[in-house]
Enzyme design. Structure first.
Site, mmCIF file in Angstrom:
data_model
loop_
_atom_site.group_PDB
_atom_site.id
_atom_site.type_symbol
_atom_site.label_atom_id
_atom_site.label_comp_id
_atom_site.label_asym_id
_atom_site.label_seq_id
_atom_site.Cartn_x
_atom_site.Cartn_y
_atom_site.Cartn_z
ATOM 1 N N LYS A 123 45.334 61.869 44.709
ATOM 2 C CA LYS A 123 45.124 62.092 43.364
ATOM 3 C C LYS A 123 44.723 64.016 44.125
ATOM 4 O O LYS A 123 44.878 65.201 44.040
ATOM 5 C CB LYS A 123 44.432 62.373 42.095
ATOM 6 C CG LYS A 123 44.424 60.851 41.175
ATOM 7 C CD LYS A 123 45.748 61.095 40.729
ATOM 8 C CE LYS A 123 46.945 59.899 41.421
ATOM 9 N NZ LYS A 123 48.565 60.222 40.963
ATOM 10 N N ARG A 136 55.591 78.397 49.927
ATOM 11 C CA ARG A 136 56.214 79.163 49.921
ATOM 12 C C ARG A 136 57.083 80.393 49.231
ATOM 13 O O ARG A 136 58.167 80.094 49.344
ATOM 14 C CB ARG A 136 56.740 78.453 49.544
ATOM 15 C CG ARG A 136 57.167 76.790 51.210
ATOM 16 C CD ARG A 136 57.640 74.903 50.419
ATOM 17 N NE ARG A 136 59.043 75.310 50.144
ATOM 18 C CZ ARG A 136 60.153 74.581 49.280
ATOM 19 N NH1 ARG A 136 58.850 74.075 48.621
ATOM 20 N NH2 ARG A 136 61.164 74.846 49.448
ATOM 21 N N HIS A 149 48.387 68.767 34.775
ATOM 22 C CA HIS A 149 48.534 67.585 35.517
ATOM 23 C C HIS A 149 48.213 67.168 36.701
ATOM 24 O O HIS A 149 47.096 66.198 36.907
ATOM 25 C CB HIS A 149 50.165 67.523 36.139
ATOM 26 C CG HIS A 149 50.685 65.290 36.224
ATOM 27 N ND1 HIS A 149 50.095 64.531 35.711
ATOM 28 C CD2 HIS A 149 51.148 65.391 37.231
ATOM 29 C CE1 HIS A 149 50.546 63.416 36.329
ATOM 30 N NE2 HIS A 149 50.740 64.085 37.684
ATOM 31 N N TYR A 186 62.368 61.066 46.725
ATOM 32 C CA TYR A 186 63.418 62.517 45.726
ATOM 33 C C TYR A 186 63.014 63.336 46.646
ATOM 34 O O TYR A 186 63.893 63.989 47.354
ATOM 35 C CB TYR A 186 63.376 62.525 44.449
ATOM 36 C CG TYR A 186 63.773 63.650 44.087
ATOM 37 C CD1 TYR A 186 65.645 63.529 42.871
ATOM 38 C CD2 TYR A 186 63.301 64.788 43.749
ATOM 39 C CE1 TYR A 186 65.718 64.316 42.725
ATOM 40 C CE2 TYR A 186 64.032 65.723 43.271
ATOM 41 C CZ TYR A 186 65.784 65.565 42.657
ATOM 42 O OH TYR A 186 66.048 67.107 42.231
ATOM 43 N N LYS A 203 67.457 64.021 39.552
ATOM 44 C CA LYS A 203 66.318 64.812 38.708
ATOM 45 C C LYS A 203 66.288 64.440 37.432
ATOM 46 O O LYS A 203 65.153 64.469 37.007
ATOM 47 C CB LYS A 203 66.427 66.216 39.568
ATOM 48 C CG LYS A 203 65.264 66.689 39.048
ATOM 49 C CD LYS A 203 65.470 68.310 39.458
ATOM 50 C CE LYS A 203 64.559 69.458 39.396
ATOM 51 N NZ LYS A 203 64.816 70.683 39.929
ATOM 52 N N THR A 207 62.327 62.822 35.469
ATOM 53 C CA THR A 207 61.950 63.569 34.652
ATOM 54 C C THR A 207 61.566 61.957 33.326
ATOM 55 O O THR A 207 60.729 61.576 33.150
ATOM 56 C CB THR A 207 61.699 64.269 34.000
ATOM 57 O OG1 THR A 207 61.910 65.512 35.398
ATOM 58 C CG2 THR A 207 60.871 65.162 33.035
#
Length: 323
Positions: A123, A136, A149, A186, A203, A207
């Site tokens: 985690k 970025r 999360h 992914y 994608k 989810t």
């Protein structure tokens, strides 16, 4: 007031020293929840405040190869954790209906406990997801869902390792590591470059898989509210309510990202169709090009229209009959 504070402190030490799993008390970061809490709060403040400020006047970093290595590491690490949880219990003797915690020094029980501990550290490695967004300058990716999360999970897992490193609640880690194998695969493909975008059509379904995961965890946890099982009810609520919270957060993200987007695309397509129909109606000249070019069939006209009784007629059809 002093007595109340004394009782709180004594209750805390009793909880940590006498009611936790003695096997893990000496493991790194397991003696107290406060170091983990400080790390989580530092993470949240860094990615939401400090990081964006530091990057504000800097160019975004090109982290292509760093991201490839990081996501490859996460795929391997998640595969290892999934294998450990399966081998130590979920692929052999663990029951989906009721699985008490084995606090003994049995090799499989210790293996599951160590797997939970390493899952706890995973985690922290996931914090890099957000840090890379900051470096970025992808600040729009650092959503409330993302920070909550990642920021909550280490603290949640810490309590699991401290008090119940095995048994029923490890089903969450078992499922979660499997989902992370898919998820980081992914991201790994995405990090390879634009030429691999054609392989990332799924994608939306990623989810969906995450949401299904939380539903399964909810059902698996809350069933113990109706079943007599030697497992702490406090952790039933702890795991179950976390799954509920994450389900609704991911559901909201799904609706905003995919459902509303699909509706916008359909509305835009309808508008484009209406514009096309209107355009076709307004440009329905059978010899449109001839109206703007000199040819043998069409001569220059002094006037565009002429009267023919009670109606107007385009002179191109009157003064220039075809031979």
């Amino acid at each position: 007031m002093a007595q109340i504070l004394t009782n709180v402190i004594e209750g805390y030490h009793d909880l940590m020293d006498n009611k936790s799993d003695p096997r893990v008390n000496d493991w790194f970061l397991m003696s107290s929840p406060f170091p983990t809490m400080c790390i989580c709060l530092t993470y949240a403040y860094t990615v939401k405040v400090i990081g964006p400020r530091l990057m504000e006047n800097r160019k975004p970093f090109d982290l292509k190869y760093t991201l490839i290595l990081y996501n490859l590491f996460q795929v391997i690490f998640s595969t290892y954790l999934f294998y450990e949880s399966a081998a130590a219990g979920w692929a052999s003797h663990y029951s989906l209906k009721c699985q008490p915690v084995d606090y003994s020094l049995n090799p499989l029980a210790l293996r599951m406990a160590r797997g939970c501990w390493w899952y706890y550290f995973s985690k922290f490695t996931e914090f890099l997801d957000t840090i890379f967004f900051v470096l970025r300058k992808k600040n729009d990716h650092i959503s409330t869902l993302h920070v909550i999360h990642h920021g909550i999970m280490p603290m949640s897992v810490w309590f699991g390792v401290k008090f119940t490193p095995g048994g029923h609640s490890t089903f969450f880690g078992f499922l979660n590591t499997f989902v992370h194998i898919i998820m980081y695969s992914y991201y790994l493909i995405a990090a390879l470059g634009p030429q691999y975008q054609k392989y990332l059509w799924w994608k939306k379904y990623l989810t969906t898989i995450q949401m299904v995961q939380f539903v399964l965890v909810m059902v698996h946890a809350f069933q113990l509210l109706f079943i007599d099982c030697n497992y702490p009810k406090a952790f039933v609520w702890w795991i179950g309510l976390h799954a509920v919270m994450f389900y609704f957060l991911f559901s909201k993200f799904y609706k905003q990202t995919y459902v509303k987007k699909d509706k916008r695309v359909k509305v835009e397509d309808q508008k484009d169709d209406e514009k096309t129909k209107k355009s076709n109606f307004m440009l329905c000249f059978t010899t449109q090009t001839a109206l703007y070019e000199k040819t043998d069939d069409v001569k220059e006209m002094s006037k565009g229209y002429t009267s023919d009784g009670n109606r107007l007629r385009n002179r191109v059809f009157i003064d220039n009959p075809r031979a």
